[in-house]
Design an enzyme around this catalytic site. Structure first.
Site, PDB file in Angstrom:
ATOM      1  N   TYR A   7       0.840  -1.210   0.000  1.00 24.56           N
ATOM      2  CA  TYR A   7       0.000   0.000   0.000  1.00 24.56           C
ATOM      3  C   TYR A   7       0.870   1.252   0.000  1.00 24.56           C
ATOM      4  O   TYR A   7       0.665   2.165  -0.795  1.00 24.56           O
ATOM      5  CB  TYR A   7      -0.904  -0.039   1.243  1.00 24.56           C
ATOM      6  CG  TYR A   7      -1.802   1.162   1.412  1.00 24.56           C
ATOM      7  CD1 TYR A   7      -2.974   1.275   0.669  1.00 24.56           C
ATOM      8  CD2 TYR A   7      -1.492   2.164   2.320  1.00 24.56           C
ATOM      9  CE1 TYR A   7      -3.814   2.372   0.835  1.00 24.56           C
ATOM     10  CE2 TYR A   7      -2.326   3.260   2.498  1.00 24.56           C
ATOM     11  CZ  TYR A   7      -3.483   3.357   1.750  1.00 24.56           C
ATOM     12  OH  TYR A   7      -4.305   4.436   1.916  1.00 24.56           O
ATOM     13  N   ALA A  10       2.694   1.711  -3.335  1.00 22.12           N
ATOM     14  CA  ALA A  10       1.783   2.190  -4.378  1.00 22.12           C
ATOM     15  C   ALA A  10       1.518   3.685  -4.230  1.00 22.12           C
ATOM     16  O   ALA A  10       1.503   4.426  -5.222  1.00 22.12           O
ATOM     17  CB  ALA A  10       0.468   1.409  -4.324  1.00 22.12           C
ATOM     18  N   LYS A  11       1.342   4.146  -2.999  1.00 23.50           N
ATOM     19  CA  LYS A  11       1.118   5.581  -2.771  1.00 23.50           C
ATOM     20  C   LYS A  11       2.342   6.389  -3.199  1.00 23.50           C
ATOM     21  O   LYS A  11       2.207   7.435  -3.845  1.00 23.50           O
ATOM     22  CB  LYS A  11       0.796   5.841  -1.297  1.00 23.50           C
ATOM     23  CG  LYS A  11      -0.614   5.448  -0.915  1.00 23.50           C
ATOM     24  CD  LYS A  11      -0.900   5.737   0.529  1.00 23.50           C
ATOM     25  CE  LYS A  11      -1.279   7.190   0.689  1.00 23.50           C
ATOM     26  NZ  LYS A  11      -1.901   7.476   1.991  1.00 23.50           N
TER      27      LYS A  11
END
Length: 98
Positions: A7, A10-11
């Site tokens: 996560y 990806a950010k």
């Protein structure tokens, strides 16, 4: 946080991509920005965040509350309006002062 490497990666990739796109598309008068919301009252937050984590995060947030989704949407409206006509390649944190 532990268990969020995919996560978080990806950010970070999206933030970098928006900065590169702002450079590439600026010559066409296209602006690209990123909104980085803090803890927001969504179904995803409710399903994936423990009360202990929420309490911990709120202890570090200046405004001491969770954002409403409308507050994040207001930033998107601002960025899509002429009021932000000279803003590009930025990460706008909407996190209550995290």
């Amino acid at each position: 946080n532990e268990g969020r490497s995919a996560y978080s990666s990806a950010k970070a990739a999206l933030i970098t991509q928006s900065k590169v796109l702002s450079r590439e598309l600026g010559v066409h008068n296209i602006r690209v920005n990123t909104i980085a919301p803090g803890l927001t009252d969504t179904d995803m937050m409710k399903k994936n965040t423990t009360q202990e984590t929420i309490k911990d995060v709120l202890s570090r947030v200046s405004l001491r509350r969770i954002a409403n989704p409308e507050e994040i949407a207001n930033t998107a409206l601002f960025l899509s309006s002429d009021l932000s006509s000279y803003i590009t390649g930025q990460v706008i944190r909407v996190d209550g002062g995290m």
